[in-house]
Design a protein around this motif. Structure first.
Motif, PDB file in Angstrom:
ATOM      1  N   THR A 138       0.862  -1.184   0.000  1.00 45.91           N
ATOM      2  CA  THR A 138       0.000   0.000   0.000  1.00 45.91           C
ATOM      3  C   THR A 138       0.894   1.228   0.000  1.00 45.91           C
ATOM      4  OG1 THR A 138      -0.048   0.092   2.424  1.00 45.91           O
ATOM      5  CG2 THR A 138      -1.789  -1.208   1.342  1.00 45.91           C
ATOM      6  N   THR A 139       0.287   2.398   0.017  1.00 47.14           N
ATOM      7  CA  THR A 139       1.084   3.621   0.099  1.00 47.14           C
ATOM      8  C   THR A 139       1.799   3.720   1.444  1.00 47.14           C
ATOM      9  OG1 THR A 139      -0.918   4.780   0.827  1.00 47.14           O
ATOM     10  CG2 THR A 139      -0.332   4.937  -1.513  1.00 47.14           C
ATOM     11  N   LEU A 140       1.284   3.079   2.491  1.00 49.29           N
ATOM     12  CA  LEU A 140       1.950   3.091   3.792  1.00 49.29           C
ATOM     13  C   LEU A 140       3.141   2.158   3.815  1.00 49.29           C
ATOM     14  CD1 LEU A 140      -1.029   4.144   4.486  1.00 49.29           C
ATOM     15  CD2 LEU A 140      -0.532   3.355   6.798  1.00 49.29           C
ATOM     16  N   TYR A 141       2.976   1.007   3.177  1.00 48.82           N
ATOM     17  CA  TYR A 141       4.040   0.008   3.121  1.00 48.82           C
ATOM     18  C   TYR A 141       4.268  -0.367   1.655  1.00 48.82           C
ATOM     19  CZ  TYR A 141       3.349  -0.416   8.159  1.00 48.82           C
ATOM     20  OH  TYR A 141       3.249  -0.152   9.506  1.00 48.82           O
ATOM     21  N   PRO A 142       5.066   0.428   0.940  1.00 52.12           N
ATOM     22  CA  PRO A 142       5.257   0.197  -0.496  1.00 52.12           C
ATOM     23  C   PRO A 142       6.186  -0.967  -0.814  1.00 52.12           C
ATOM     24  CG  PRO A 142       6.549   2.077   0.212  1.00 52.12           C
ATOM     25  CD  PRO A 142       5.716   1.676   1.385  1.00 52.12           C
ATOM     26  N   ARG A 143       6.855  -1.500   0.196  1.00 54.86           N
ATOM     27  CA  ARG A 143       7.725  -2.654  -0.014  1.00 54.86           C
ATOM     28  C   ARG A 143       7.252  -3.809   0.862  1.00 54.86           C
ATOM     29  NH1 ARG A 143      12.488  -1.451  -2.638  1.00 54.86           N
ATOM     30  NH2 ARG A 143      12.926   0.775  -2.894  1.00 54.86           N
ATOM     31  N   GLU A 144       7.425  -5.010   0.351  1.00 53.49           N
ATOM     32  CA  GLU A 144       7.066  -6.177   1.144  1.00 53.49           C
ATOM     33  C   GLU A 144       8.051  -6.358   2.286  1.00 53.49           C
ATOM     34  OE1 GLU A 144       6.115  -9.589  -1.274  1.00 53.49           O
ATOM     35  OE2 GLU A 144       5.350  -8.296  -2.851  1.00 53.49           O
ATOM     36  N   GLN A 145       7.664  -7.182   3.266  1.00 57.98           N
ATOM     37  CA  GLN A 145       8.384  -7.195   4.529  1.00 57.98           C
ATOM     38  C   GLN A 145       9.464  -8.263   4.648  1.00 57.98           C
ATOM     39  OE1 GLN A 145       7.180  -4.771   7.306  1.00 57.98           O
ATOM     40  NE2 GLN A 145       6.920  -4.019   5.215  1.00 57.98           N
ATOM     41  N   GLY A 146       9.456  -9.270   3.790  1.00 55.45           N
ATOM     42  CA  GLY A 146      10.420 -10.343   3.913  1.00 55.45           C
ATOM     43  C   GLY A 146      11.814  -9.934   3.465  1.00 55.45           C
ATOM     44  N   HIS A 147      12.809 -10.760   3.838  1.00 56.61           N
ATOM     45  CA  HIS A 147      14.202 -10.448   3.502  1.00 56.61           C
ATOM     46  C   HIS A 147      14.422 -10.422   1.990  1.00 56.61           C
ATOM     47  CE1 HIS A 147      18.549 -10.329   3.762  1.00 56.61           C
ATOM     48  NE2 HIS A 147      18.630 -11.407   3.017  1.00 56.61           N
ATOM     49  N   ASP A 148      13.784 -11.367   1.268  1.00 57.74           N
ATOM     50  CA  ASP A 148      13.974 -11.426  -0.180  1.00 57.74           C
ATOM     51  C   ASP A 148      12.703 -11.008  -0.919  1.00 57.74           C
ATOM     52  OD1 ASP A 148      12.426 -13.539   0.536  1.00 57.74           O
ATOM     53  OD2 ASP A 148      13.631 -15.087  -0.449  1.00 57.74           O
ATOM     54  N   ALA A 149      11.939 -10.106  -0.306  1.00 62.62           N
ATOM     55  CA  ALA A 149      10.675  -9.684  -0.894  1.00 62.62           C
ATOM     56  C   ALA A 149      10.907  -8.785  -2.100  1.00 62.62           C
ATOM     57  CB  ALA A 149       9.836  -8.944   0.145  1.00 62.62           C
ATOM     58  N   ARG A 150       9.844  -8.647  -2.872  1.00 62.22           N
ATOM     59  CA  ARG A 150       9.901  -7.761  -4.025  1.00 62.22           C
ATOM     60  C   ARG A 150       9.984  -6.308  -3.573  1.00 62.22           C
ATOM     61  NH1 ARG A 150       4.609 -10.500  -6.619  1.00 62.22           N
ATOM     62  NH2 ARG A 150       3.920  -9.878  -4.551  1.00 62.22           N
ATOM     63  N   GLY A 151      10.652  -5.493  -4.364  1.00 61.07           N
ATOM     64  CA  GLY A 151      10.785  -4.084  -4.045  1.00 61.07           C
ATOM     65  C   GLY A 151       9.521  -3.307  -4.366  1.00 61.07           C
ATOM     66  N   ALA A 152       9.591  -2.010  -4.147  1.00 60.77           N
ATOM     67  CA  ALA A 152       8.431  -1.169  -4.391  1.00 60.77           C
ATOM     68  C   ALA A 152       8.095  -1.134  -5.884  1.00 60.77           C
ATOM     69  CB  ALA A 152       8.707   0.245  -3.884  1.00 60.77           C
ATOM     70  N   ALA A 153       6.825  -1.268  -6.187  1.00 66.16           N
ATOM     71  CA  ALA A 153       6.362  -1.204  -7.574  1.00 66.16           C
ATOM     72  C   ALA A 153       5.992   0.235  -7.913  1.00 66.16           C
ATOM     73  CB  ALA A 153       5.172  -2.137  -7.765  1.00 66.16           C
ATOM     74  N   ASP A 154       5.658   0.447  -9.196  1.00 66.47           N
ATOM     75  CA  ASP A 154       5.255   1.788  -9.612  1.00 66.47           C
ATOM     76  C   ASP A 154       3.985   2.228  -8.889  1.00 66.47           C
ATOM     77  OD1 ASP A 154       7.389   1.890 -11.330  1.00 66.47           O
ATOM     78  OD2 ASP A 154       6.262   1.124 -13.050  1.00 66.47           O
ATOM     79  N   ALA A 155       3.111   1.277  -8.592  1.00 64.22           N
ATOM     80  CA  ALA A 155       1.870   1.576  -7.893  1.00 64.22           C
ATOM     81  C   ALA A 155       1.648   0.514  -6.828  1.00 64.22           C
ATOM     82  CB  ALA A 155       0.692   1.591  -8.875  1.00 64.22           C
ATOM     83  N   PRO A 156       1.047   0.877  -5.697  1.00 68.57           N
ATOM     84  CA  PRO A 156       0.786  -0.130  -4.666  1.00 68.57           C
ATOM     85  C   PRO A 156      -0.197  -1.184  -5.169  1.00 68.57           C
ATOM     86  CG  PRO A 156      -0.348   1.923  -4.158  1.00 68.57           C
ATOM     87  CD  PRO A 156       0.561   2.209  -5.315  1.00 68.57           C
ATOM     88  N   GLU A 157      -0.050  -2.399  -4.681  1.00 67.37           N
ATOM     89  CA  GLU A 157      -0.925  -3.490  -5.104  1.00 67.37           C
ATOM     90  C   GLU A 157      -2.352  -3.303  -4.608  1.00 67.37           C
ATOM     91  OE1 GLU A 157       2.182  -7.188  -5.359  1.00 67.37           O
ATOM     92  OE2 GLU A 157       1.839  -6.265  -3.398  1.00 67.37           O
ATOM     93  N   VAL A 158      -2.509  -2.699  -3.458  1.00 63.51           N
ATOM     94  CA  VAL A 158      -3.830  -2.287  -2.976  1.00 63.51           C
ATOM     95  C   VAL A 158      -3.893  -0.773  -3.149  1.00 63.51           C
ATOM     96  CG1 VAL A 158      -5.406  -2.217  -1.016  1.00 63.51           C
ATOM     97  CG2 VAL A 158      -3.883  -4.180  -1.310  1.00 63.51           C
TER      98      VAL A 158
END
Length: 462
Positions: free
Chosen positions: A283-303
């Motif tokens: 989301t705009t609050l958490y633009p990056r996933e939380q895991g160690h090898d998670a995907r980085g911030a996308a152009d737009a939030p998934e929600v």
């Protein structure tokens, strides 16, 4: 040895006292109906004020507030659809995961209710999540992140799973009856990123109920802080204190209200954090996933911001249920026992009043009976997870609201309580209390059977 007397009030001109006898552990005989009826508080059955839902059935936890204007119903139901959405079925680039614990909000909060631990060691946890820390005890784990992900999308592998087993702990009431409690043991299995190091702390937490959250957010901060007593100045053994946690939008600490350790300051942040931590949805609050090898911030939030606002509209307005049998003699007897043994020191029996909530007249100026102070309390080693969270220590937990607790079996089909679901019923939940609550727990064990049953009847009425 003399007993201790607790003043409970004036009933039709009669002074009512409850005694806790150190030698006989007896309470006075049942009070007369007239005395009990005089102890009723006007409106105490309306846990959420005018929002309260008079539904004692299977949908009691997922209803809109009774004072919601008809014109706002579509917005409520739109948010409900997002709450129920299975994000594995969403078309396009937006998708749950790739690592996650649940594919929808309702997976863990079934019917907006309470989660449970696995029924057997072979069952993969569904509504019981395991939060992790780094080996030194601060920050996320370097390989597994903030939470162990037990599910995955195609082309990836889950991080592992957890087997839950129990050891039996036995005890005996002063009146002679025995009881047994379950102490959980957790074994991490099939870990794909290597074993957890010594010193890694983890915290098992079941999904709490999803109603009344907007009302809790609307309690004035000053009203909550008025109950703080970190140094126990009144020497009652209760030393609640507020958690202070980061507001990620404001960039500064705020009073924590939500979560098992009051580790989220706002409902917006609580919802956004659940989306990213439990489902891997940004989301705009958490633009990056939380895991160690998670995907980085996308152009737009998934929600999208609009979807988050819609989900928040729903979550803020889901209303608490009305009490049942609140005026019955057994319930009022239990209410007296609840106060006499000290449960109300944390689970406040006095009401709160919400402040003005812009854009939400339904939540504004409501008289609430949530039976909580929303503060942190040390509950002893028996319930400790050893994991700090904000200012909360490994033995501290936020006082959970008790409203609706008597309907968990009706709505969710189980009676598993406490932060990890170890308690199989409300009595076991009481018996696990330690630390600041140890004196109340001990007094409970000294009660005769009739008064223990009365206290449980009171809890079932909430």
């Amino acid at each position: 040895m003399k007993g201790r007397l607790f003043l409970l009030g004036l009933c039709a001109g009669v002074l009512v006292l409850v005694a806790l006898w150190a030698d006989t552990t007896r309470l006075p005989p049942p009070l007369e109906l007239g005395e009990l009826a005089a102890r009723l508080e006007p409106g105490e059955e309306l846990s959420g004020g005018a929002t309260t839902v008079p539904d004692p059935g299977r949908n009691a936890f997922g209803r809109s507030p009774m004072n919601l204007a008809r014109a706002r119903w579509p917005g409520f139901h739109a948010g409900k659809r997002i709450f129920d959405r299975d994000w594995t079925d969403v078309e396009g680039p937006v998708q749950v995961g790739p690592l996650f614990n649940a594919a929808s909000c309702m997976t863990c909060h079934v019917k907006d209710g309470r989660g449970r631990p696995p029924a057997s060691p072979a069952e993969t946890p569904v509504s019981l999540a395991f939060q992790l820390t780094a080996p030194e005890g601060q920050g996320p784990h370097p390989r597994y992140g903030v939470q162990l992900d037990v599910r995955h999308v195609a082309g990836t592998a889950a991080e592992g799973t957890v087997e839950v087993r129990y050891d039996e702990v036995s005890g005996r009431f002063s009146s002679g009856e025995s009881y047994a409690l379950l102490r959980p043991r957790y074994t991490f299995a099939a870990l794909t990123k290597g074993p957890l190091e010594d010193g890694v702390r983890f915290s098992p937490r079941v999904a709490p109920v999803n109603f009344g959250l907007g009302l809790l957010e609307a309690i004035p901060e000053a009203a909550l802080l008025a109950h703080e007593d970190p140094d126990d100045r009144d020497q009652d053994g209760i030393s609640g204190r507020a958690n202070r946690v980061l507001d990620v939008e404001q960039g500064q600490p705020r009073l924590g209200r939500f979560g098992w350790k009051a580790n989220q300051p706002t409902l917006r942040q609580q919802v956004a954090h659940a989306l990213v931590a439990d489902m891997g949805l940004t989301t705009t609050l958490y633009p990056r996933e939380q895991g160690h090898d998670a995907r980085g911030a996308a152009d737009a939030p998934e929600v999208s911001p609009q979807e988050l606002d819609s989900l928040l509209f729903y979550t803020r307005l889901v209303a608490p249920p009305k009490r049942r049998d609140w005026s019955a003699p057994a319930t009022l007897r239990g209410k007296a026992v609840f106060a006499a043994i000290g449960c109300g020191g944390c689970h406040l029996t006095t009401p709160f009043e919400t402040e003005e909530v812009p854009g939400f007249p339904e939540l504004s100026h409501q008289k609430l009976y949530p039976y909580t102070d929303l503060l942190l309390h040390d509950l002893g080693e028996g319930l400790a997870d050893g994991r700090p969270d904000g200012l909360a220590t490994g033995q501290e937990w936020r006082t959970p609201p008790l409203w609706g607790i008597g309907l968990v079996k009706v709505v969710n089909g189980h009676t598993r309580f406490l932060h990890d679901g170890r308690a199989r019923d409300l009595e076991e939940a009481v018996l696990w209390h330690g630390g600041e609550a140890a004196p109340a727990q001990e007094r409970y064990t000294r009660l005769p059977l009739a008064d223990r049953q009365a206290l449980l009847t009171f809890l079932e009425s909430l």
